[in-house]
Design a protein around this motif. Structure first.
Motif, PDB file in Angstrom:
ATOM      1  N   LYS A  13      38.861  45.012  34.887  1.00  0.00           N
ATOM      2  CA  LYS A  13      39.485  45.613  33.699  1.00  0.00           C
ATOM      3  C   LYS A  13      39.746  47.114  33.898  1.00  0.00           C
ATOM      4  N   GLN A  14      38.813  47.763  34.647  1.00  0.00           N
ATOM      5  CA  GLN A  14      38.948  49.217  34.868  1.00  0.00           C
ATOM      6  C   GLN A  14      40.016  49.552  35.917  1.00  0.00           C
ATOM      7  N   HIS A  15      40.388  48.572  36.732  1.00  0.00           N
ATOM      8  CA  HIS A  15      41.299  48.843  37.846  1.00  0.00           C
ATOM      9  C   HIS A  15      42.698  49.214  37.336  1.00  0.00           C
ATOM     10  N   PRO A  16      43.329  50.236  37.937  1.00  0.00           N
ATOM     11  CA  PRO A  16      44.660  50.658  37.446  1.00  0.00           C
ATOM     12  C   PRO A  16      45.711  49.542  37.464  1.00  0.00           C
ATOM     13  N   ARG A  17      45.595  48.612  38.392  1.00  0.00           N
ATOM     14  CA  ARG A  17      46.599  47.538  38.452  1.00  0.00           C
ATOM     15  C   ARG A  17      46.431  46.511  37.334  1.00  0.00           C
ATOM     16  N   PHE A  18      45.274  46.584  36.651  1.00  0.00           N
ATOM     17  CA  PHE A  18      45.026  45.634  35.562  1.00  0.00           C
ATOM     18  C   PHE A  18      45.148  46.312  34.200  1.00  0.00           C
ATOM     19  N   GLN A  19      45.989  47.345  34.119  1.00  0.00           N
ATOM     20  CA  GLN A  19      46.129  48.066  32.862  1.00  0.00           C
ATOM     21  C   GLN A  19      47.454  47.690  32.197  1.00  0.00           C
ATOM     22  N   ASN A  20      47.354  47.000  31.096  1.00  0.00           N
ATOM     23  CA  ASN A  20      48.493  46.829  30.186  1.00  0.00           C
ATOM     24  C   ASN A  20      49.763  46.178  30.696  1.00  0.00           C
ATOM     25  N   SER A  21      49.663  45.355  31.732  1.00  0.00           N
ATOM     26  CA  SER A  21      50.873  44.604  32.076  1.00  0.00           C
ATOM     27  C   SER A  21      50.657  43.157  31.631  1.00  0.00           C
ATOM     28  N   HIS A  22      51.753  42.494  31.335  1.00  0.00           N
ATOM     29  CA  HIS A  22      51.638  41.128  30.815  1.00  0.00           C
ATOM     30  C   HIS A  22      50.940  40.224  31.820  1.00  0.00           C
ATOM     31  N   ARG A  23      51.298  40.394  33.105  1.00  0.00           N
ATOM     32  CA  ARG A  23      50.729  39.544  34.152  1.00  0.00           C
ATOM     33  C   ARG A  23      49.202  39.727  34.266  1.00  0.00           C
ATOM     34  N   SER A  24      48.762  40.997  34.200  1.00  0.00           N
ATOM     35  CA  SER A  24      47.321  41.258  34.316  1.00  0.00           C
ATOM     36  C   SER A  24      46.563  40.648  33.128  1.00  0.00           C
ATOM     37  N   ARG A  25      47.196  40.695  31.954  1.00  0.00           N
ATOM     38  CA  ARG A  25      46.558  40.101  30.766  1.00  0.00           C
ATOM     39  C   ARG A  25      46.410  38.596  30.951  1.00  0.00           C
ATOM     40  N   GLN A  26      47.435  37.988  31.526  1.00  0.00           N
ATOM     41  CA  GLN A  26      47.378  36.538  31.737  1.00  0.00           C
ATOM     42  C   GLN A  26      46.280  36.196  32.756  1.00  0.00           C
ATOM     43  N   VAL A  27      46.222  36.984  33.850  1.00  0.00           N
ATOM     44  CA  VAL A  27      45.229  36.716  34.909  1.00  0.00           C
ATOM     45  C   VAL A  27      43.813  36.823  34.352  1.00  0.00           C
ATOM     46  N   LEU A  28      43.543  37.918  33.603  1.00  0.00           N
ATOM     47  CA  LEU A  28      42.193  38.102  33.056  1.00  0.00           C
ATOM     48  C   LEU A  28      41.853  37.018  32.027  1.00  0.00           C
ATOM     49  N   SER A  29      42.855  36.585  31.261  1.00  0.00           N
ATOM     50  CA  SER A  29      42.602  35.524  30.275  1.00  0.00           C
ATOM     51  C   SER A  29      42.241  34.218  30.980  1.00  0.00           C
ATOM     52  N   VAL A  30      42.948  33.911  32.065  1.00  0.00           N
ATOM     53  CA  VAL A  30      42.641  32.684  32.815  1.00  0.00           C
ATOM     54  C   VAL A  30      41.227  32.783  33.396  1.00  0.00           C
ATOM     55  N   LEU A  31      40.894  33.963  33.940  1.00  0.00           N
ATOM     56  CA  LEU A  31      39.552  34.152  34.521  1.00  0.00           C
ATOM     57  C   LEU A  31      38.460  33.954  33.467  1.00  0.00           C
ATOM     58  N   ILE A  32      38.699  34.481  32.258  1.00  0.00           N
ATOM     59  CA  ILE A  32      37.710  34.330  31.173  1.00  0.00           C
ATOM     60  C   ILE A  32      37.508  32.844  30.863  1.00  0.00           C
ATOM     61  N   LEU A  33      38.607  32.090  30.835  1.00  0.00           N
ATOM     62  CA  LEU A  33      38.494  30.656  30.528  1.00  0.00           C
ATOM     63  C   LEU A  33      37.805  29.896  31.661  1.00  0.00           C
ATOM     64  N   VAL A  34      37.987  30.365  32.901  1.00  0.00           N
ATOM     65  CA  VAL A  34      37.276  29.746  34.030  1.00  0.00           C
ATOM     66  C   VAL A  34      35.767  29.987  33.873  1.00  0.00           C
ATOM     67  N   GLY A  35      35.419  31.212  33.453  1.00  0.00           N
ATOM     68  CA  GLY A  35      34.009  31.560  33.249  1.00  0.00           C
ATOM     69  C   GLY A  35      33.339  30.735  32.156  1.00  0.00           C
ATOM     70  N   LEU A  36      34.158  30.224  31.219  1.00  0.00           N
ATOM     71  CA  LEU A  36      33.610  29.415  30.128  1.00  0.00           C
ATOM     72  C   LEU A  36      32.912  28.162  30.671  1.00  0.00           C
ATOM     73  N   ILE A  37      33.403  27.663  31.795  1.00  0.00           N
ATOM     74  CA  ILE A  37      32.771  26.483  32.416  1.00  0.00           C
ATOM     75  C   ILE A  37      31.323  26.821  32.767  1.00  0.00           C
ATOM     76  N   ASP A  38      31.125  28.048  33.299  1.00  0.00           N
ATOM     77  CA  ASP A  38      29.768  28.457  33.662  1.00  0.00           C
ATOM     78  C   ASP A  38      28.885  28.631  32.426  1.00  0.00           C
ATOM     79  N   VAL A  39      29.479  29.152  31.334  1.00  0.00           N
ATOM     80  CA  VAL A  39      28.697  29.327  30.097  1.00  0.00           C
ATOM     81  C   VAL A  39      28.199  27.961  29.608  1.00  0.00           C
ATOM     82  N   ILE A  40      29.087  26.964  29.640  1.00  0.00           N
ATOM     83  CA  ILE A  40      28.694  25.607  29.216  1.00  0.00           C
ATOM     84  C   ILE A  40      27.607  25.080  30.156  1.00  0.00           C
TER      85      ILE A  40
END
Lengths: 242, 38
Positions: free
Chosen positions: A147-174
């Protein structure tokens, strides 16, 4: 919360922003009042027969773990809304929950290790619950760094990538939640179950419930404050153009 | 003793973060002006 999010993008965002400020203030005040109260009740609770004073870890470890799960649930909802309806504010909400969630995961891990030392005689064991929770903490750290990385700041693609990663992490939470049920672990079964009444004595249950509520209020309040901070530029821009 | 030290650390972090968040919350009156003008 989902209703609020959908309203935010459609009707009078400023009015909702002002409502969110008062709601955040109320939750933070609630946390400020309940935290000292839960501290007093926890420290006054009796010693457990087998564990002695180590039972005090219960009032930090369980609330922090539950708060971590709650925040990850909110993060996942935000990520899903961002992926399906491209709601930028929902993405901001999931990013706002990230640092409090990481803090709660760190508290859970540290208290778990210390509690393990006093009850099991070791800091660490490669148990299904402990290993999956360590993986979750490292995963949250990775998201935080990304999230802190400059390439992950405010672009649509970066938002999509981080959202997918969060949903992947949900498997681990379960997996973390169910690991004590699915595997034979040294870690005890869940303290709170949705399908049955708690078996714990009220002398321990009351401080535990109050600490859980105060941790929920703290983590939600801090996440909402982060969310408001990420929404501020939108309204500061309007203020600037006055 | 370790458990008490850990209580001290955890509650200090949480209470510190909450007080900081409360003090740095945006003020409604600063933004109410926009809604009146628009």
């Amino acid at each position: 919360m989902i209703f609020l999010l959908s309203r935010l993008s459609i009707k009078d965002p400023l009015k909702l922003f002002l409502t969110l400020i008062s709601l955040t203030r109320t939750i933070l005040f609630l946390a400020l009042l309940s935290l000292p109260l839960s501290l007093i009740l926890s420290l006054q609770s009796p010693e457990e027969v087998l564990q002695g004073q180590s039972v005090l870890y219960l009032y930090l470890h369980v609330p922090a773990a539950l708060s971590c799960f709650l925040l990850y649930g909110i993060m996942s909802c935000g990520a899903l809304l961002n992926l399906i309806w491209r709601l930028k504010h929902a993405y901001f909400l999931s990013m706002a929950c990230l640092s409090p969630c990481l803090l709660m995961a760190a508290i859970t891990l540290c208290t778990g290790c210390l509690w393990g030392l006093s009850t099991w005689g070791t800091y660490w064991i490669w148990d299904a619950r402990l290993t999956s929770f360590l993986f979750l903490t490292l995963f949250l750290m990775m998201l935080f760094i990304l999230k802190q990385h400059p390439r992950f700041q405010n672009s649509h693609r970066s938002r999509q990538v981080l959202s997918v990663l969060i949903l992947v992490g949900l498997i681990d939470v379960i997996f973390v939640h169910q690991s004590v049920v699915w595997f034979k672990t040294l870690h005890q079964p869940p303290s709170f179950r949705w399908d049955s009444a708690p078996t714990m004595d009220s002398e321990f249950l009351v401080p535990l419930s109050l600490s859980t509520l105060s941790f929920f209020a703290s983590s939600l309040g801090l996440s909402m404050k982060n969310w408001l901070d990420s929404l501020l530029p939108l309204f500061n821009h309007k203020r600037g153009s006055e | 003793m370790t458990v008490l030290l850990f209580y001290f650390i955890t509650y200090n972090i949480l209470l510190g973060a909450i007080i900081y968040a409360l003090l740095s919350l945006p003020k409604e009156r600063d933004y109410a002006a926009i809604s009146k003008s628009s």
